[in-house]
Design a protein around this motif. Sequence first.
Motif, PDB file in Angstrom:
ATOM      1  N   ARG A 125     151.762 -55.622 -13.008  1.00  0.00           N
ATOM      2  CA  ARG A 125     152.369 -53.851 -13.392  1.00  0.00           C
ATOM      3  C   ARG A 125     153.009 -53.270 -12.151  1.00  0.00           C
ATOM      4  NH1 ARG A 125     146.233 -52.328 -15.169  1.00  0.00           N
ATOM      5  NH2 ARG A 125     146.069 -53.276 -17.461  1.00  0.00           N
ATOM      6  N   ARG A 126     152.700 -53.607 -10.925  1.00  0.00           N
ATOM      7  CA  ARG A 126     153.211 -53.041  -9.690  1.00  0.00           C
ATOM      8  C   ARG A 126     154.781 -53.407  -9.667  1.00  0.00           C
ATOM      9  NH1 ARG A 126     149.874 -54.875  -6.373  1.00  0.00           N
ATOM     10  NH2 ARG A 126     151.198 -56.790  -5.509  1.00  0.00           N
ATOM     11  N   ARG A 127     155.168 -54.711 -10.077  1.00  0.00           N
ATOM     12  CA  ARG A 127     156.559 -55.152 -10.002  1.00  0.00           C
ATOM     13  C   ARG A 127     157.341 -55.147 -11.377  1.00  0.00           C
ATOM     14  NH1 ARG A 127     154.357 -59.671  -5.803  1.00  0.00           N
ATOM     15  NH2 ARG A 127     154.896 -58.723  -4.097  1.00  0.00           N
ATOM     16  N   GLY A 128     156.921 -54.423 -12.237  1.00  0.00           N
ATOM     17  CA  GLY A 128     157.340 -54.523 -13.573  1.00  0.00           C
ATOM     18  C   GLY A 128     157.947 -55.511 -14.282  1.00  0.00           C
ATOM     19  N   ARG A 129     156.593 -56.426 -13.989  1.00  0.00           N
ATOM     20  CA  ARG A 129     156.805 -57.612 -15.059  1.00  0.00           C
ATOM     21  C   ARG A 129     155.866 -57.628 -16.181  1.00  0.00           C
ATOM     22  NH1 ARG A 129     157.616 -60.331  -9.302  1.00  0.00           N
ATOM     23  NH2 ARG A 129     159.828 -60.152  -9.190  1.00  0.00           N
ATOM     24  N   GLY A 130     156.465 -58.179 -17.266  1.00  0.00           N
ATOM     25  CA  GLY A 130     155.373 -58.091 -18.427  1.00  0.00           C
ATOM     26  C   GLY A 130     154.474 -59.363 -18.470  1.00  0.00           C
ATOM     27  N   CYS A 131     154.720 -60.434 -18.139  1.00  0.00           N
ATOM     28  CA  CYS A 131     153.814 -61.414 -18.141  1.00  0.00           C
ATOM     29  C   CYS A 131     154.311 -62.907 -17.099  1.00  0.00           C
ATOM     30  CB  CYS A 131     153.910 -62.377 -19.560  1.00  0.00           C
ATOM     31  SG  CYS A 131     155.301 -63.147 -20.259  1.00  0.00           S
ATOM     32  N   CYS A 132     153.230 -63.705 -16.985  1.00  0.00           N
ATOM     33  CA  CYS A 132     153.618 -64.828 -16.190  1.00  0.00           C
ATOM     34  C   CYS A 132     152.868 -66.095 -16.445  1.00  0.00           C
ATOM     35  CB  CYS A 132     153.173 -64.454 -14.596  1.00  0.00           C
ATOM     36  SG  CYS A 132     151.502 -64.232 -14.352  1.00  0.00           S
ATOM     37  N   VAL A 133     153.231 -67.153 -16.018  1.00  0.00           N
ATOM     38  CA  VAL A 133     152.698 -68.466 -16.314  1.00  0.00           C
ATOM     39  C   VAL A 133     152.218 -69.013 -15.069  1.00  0.00           C
ATOM     40  CG1 VAL A 133     154.519 -69.608 -16.622  1.00  0.00           C
ATOM     41  CG2 VAL A 133     152.599 -70.567 -17.464  1.00  0.00           C
ATOM     42  N   VAL A 134     151.283 -69.328 -14.573  1.00  0.00           N
ATOM     43  CA  VAL A 134     150.654 -70.151 -13.460  1.00  0.00           C
ATOM     44  C   VAL A 134     150.237 -71.258 -13.603  1.00  0.00           C
ATOM     45  CG1 VAL A 134     149.166 -69.818 -11.517  1.00  0.00           C
ATOM     46  CG2 VAL A 134     149.923 -67.693 -12.896  1.00  0.00           C
ATOM     47  N   ALA A 135     150.869 -72.429 -12.729  1.00  0.00           N
ATOM     48  CA  ALA A 135     150.709 -73.810 -12.949  1.00  0.00           C
ATOM     49  C   ALA A 135     149.933 -74.395 -11.518  1.00  0.00           C
ATOM     50  CB  ALA A 135     151.928 -74.566 -13.506  1.00  0.00           C
ATOM     51  N   PRO A 136     149.074 -74.933 -11.641  1.00  0.00           N
ATOM     52  CA  PRO A 136     148.744 -75.645 -10.363  1.00  0.00           C
ATOM     53  C   PRO A 136     149.579 -76.823  -9.884  1.00  0.00           C
ATOM     54  CG  PRO A 136     146.859 -75.122 -11.862  1.00  0.00           C
ATOM     55  CD  PRO A 136     147.998 -75.072 -12.532  1.00  0.00           C
ATOM     56  N   VAL A 137     149.856 -76.754  -8.629  1.00  0.00           N
ATOM     57  CA  VAL A 137     150.417 -78.167  -8.156  1.00  0.00           C
ATOM     58  C   VAL A 137     149.580 -78.710  -7.521  1.00  0.00           C
ATOM     59  CG1 VAL A 137     152.258 -78.768  -6.781  1.00  0.00           C
ATOM     60  CG2 VAL A 137     152.680 -76.744  -7.940  1.00  0.00           C
ATOM     61  N   VAL A 138     149.381 -80.246  -7.989  1.00  0.00           N
ATOM     62  CA  VAL A 138     148.461 -81.000  -7.401  1.00  0.00           C
ATOM     63  C   VAL A 138     149.190 -82.312  -6.501  1.00  0.00           C
ATOM     64  CG1 VAL A 138     146.470 -82.707  -7.899  1.00  0.00           C
ATOM     65  CG2 VAL A 138     146.706 -80.385  -9.166  1.00  0.00           C
ATOM     66  N   LEU A 139     148.755 -82.218  -5.422  1.00  0.00           N
ATOM     67  CA  LEU A 139     149.495 -83.323  -4.537  1.00  0.00           C
ATOM     68  C   LEU A 139     148.435 -84.264  -3.955  1.00  0.00           C
ATOM     69  CD1 LEU A 139     152.528 -83.958  -3.967  1.00  0.00           C
ATOM     70  CD2 LEU A 139     152.140 -82.700  -1.776  1.00  0.00           C
ATOM     71  N   TYR A 148     154.596 -70.545  -9.986  1.00  0.00           N
ATOM     72  CA  TYR A 148     154.568 -69.043 -10.714  1.00  0.00           C
ATOM     73  C   TYR A 148     155.634 -68.790 -11.364  1.00  0.00           C
ATOM     74  CZ  TYR A 148     153.518 -63.880 -11.054  1.00  0.00           C
ATOM     75  OH  TYR A 148     153.602 -62.483 -11.595  1.00  0.00           O
ATOM     76  N   VAL A 149     155.809 -68.443 -12.715  1.00  0.00           N
ATOM     77  CA  VAL A 149     157.060 -68.109 -13.313  1.00  0.00           C
ATOM     78  C   VAL A 149     156.778 -66.730 -14.166  1.00  0.00           C
ATOM     79  CG1 VAL A 149     158.881 -68.737 -14.987  1.00  0.00           C
ATOM     80  CG2 VAL A 149     157.957 -70.574 -13.460  1.00  0.00           C
ATOM     81  N   ALA A 150     157.656 -65.791 -14.003  1.00  0.00           N
ATOM     82  CA  ALA A 150     157.384 -64.533 -14.707  1.00  0.00           C
ATOM     83  C   ALA A 150     158.470 -64.176 -15.469  1.00  0.00           C
ATOM     84  CB  ALA A 150     157.017 -63.248 -13.729  1.00  0.00           C
ATOM     85  N   ARG A 151     158.286 -63.151 -16.622  1.00  0.00           N
ATOM     86  CA  ARG A 151     159.242 -62.693 -17.364  1.00  0.00           C
ATOM     87  C   ARG A 151     159.247 -61.212 -17.348  1.00  0.00           C
ATOM     88  NH1 ARG A 151     158.529 -66.335 -22.868  1.00  0.00           N
ATOM     89  NH2 ARG A 151     159.855 -68.148 -21.992  1.00  0.00           N
TER      90      ARG A 151
END
Length: 381
Positions: A125-139, A148-151
Amino acid sequence: MGEDRRLAAVVALAQGMAAAHTPRGTWRAAALGACRALDGSFAALSVWERELGRLRVLVNVGDRRPDEEEFPESEAYPVHQFPEITEFLHERWAGGGGPNAWVETAEGTAAGTPGYFHQRVAALRRRGRGCCVVAPVVLHGRAWGELYVARAVRAPVFARADADFATVLAAVVAAGLAQTERLEEARRLAYTDALTGLANRRAVDVRLEEAVERHRRDGLVVSLVVCDLNGLKRVNDTLGHAVGDRLLERFGSVLSLCGAMVPGALVARLGGDEFCLLAAGPPADDVVKSADELCRRAGELELGEGVACGVASTEDPIGEVHDARRLFRLADAAQYRAKALHADRPVVAGREGPEDPVVRLADEPPHLAPAERRRFRGRRP
């Protein structure tokens, strides 16, 4: 997105990371590749710093807000604000599940069920984005961080299929990061002395060539300290090479400590009992002061017989320095004179008047130089 496009996106992401030459380049390629693959407007890659209890942002790409730097120096968030990386994910793995991605919107969770999402929703909300997908990176079998990718607000909300694809992309990113780690370790070993952990001769050659080029172009002050650890052969012959190695390690630590007095200095073991300190930028007097402290501390070591130390700097009257070899010859000649005089302080090239013996010695043709003089750096075998 069709299967062919997704496959092409995965290949492009992997190729982009493989083509990167630095860790930053790898991070940027990972975030950009994921952003394009998921038709996002913004992406970030963050690492979980366990010892500090925080999620630190490595890179931001795409439509960045004024407070989002591409490579932020201090953008980090306490893990308790995003506890899914420490709580939700581990609970899921413990139950046999995988590190799957999830989707959140400015209104709340959309696809997947992370443990907590309040901070992410507020950030959207603060950055004016509508949605995001969060993917854990496992190493290496452990949670390493997050992709993290947002639209934008009016763009389509990520679907469950997008979250599944983000999971695949995160696995590709992890593979790229692992490859980068291996390459960085190989580079580190190639430029590191195995015994002392200091830089090696190869690292000095590279850094000195760059520094002298900047000196020729911009007038940058370049100073080089070459030192020879006295008494190592006697220690090896009487107490054994294991004790001699300890002396080398101990002196390497002292050199590292004294090198820290000069901002940006590189300290190295050239081989055997020979070490050096290279400084690009600081005044020559600061380097001489550091070398003086090095001599004092080396003289206090319980093993060995102190150190012979020579300094050469482009800030002193030593004539033109057109290449790295001449600066090495000058520093080496100063070190040779310090050893011949049994000096307990550094000898500095160019500071003994118009007929400075160090400069004369360094510039003598090889067939006129004293027979006992050791071979100068720059005359490569």
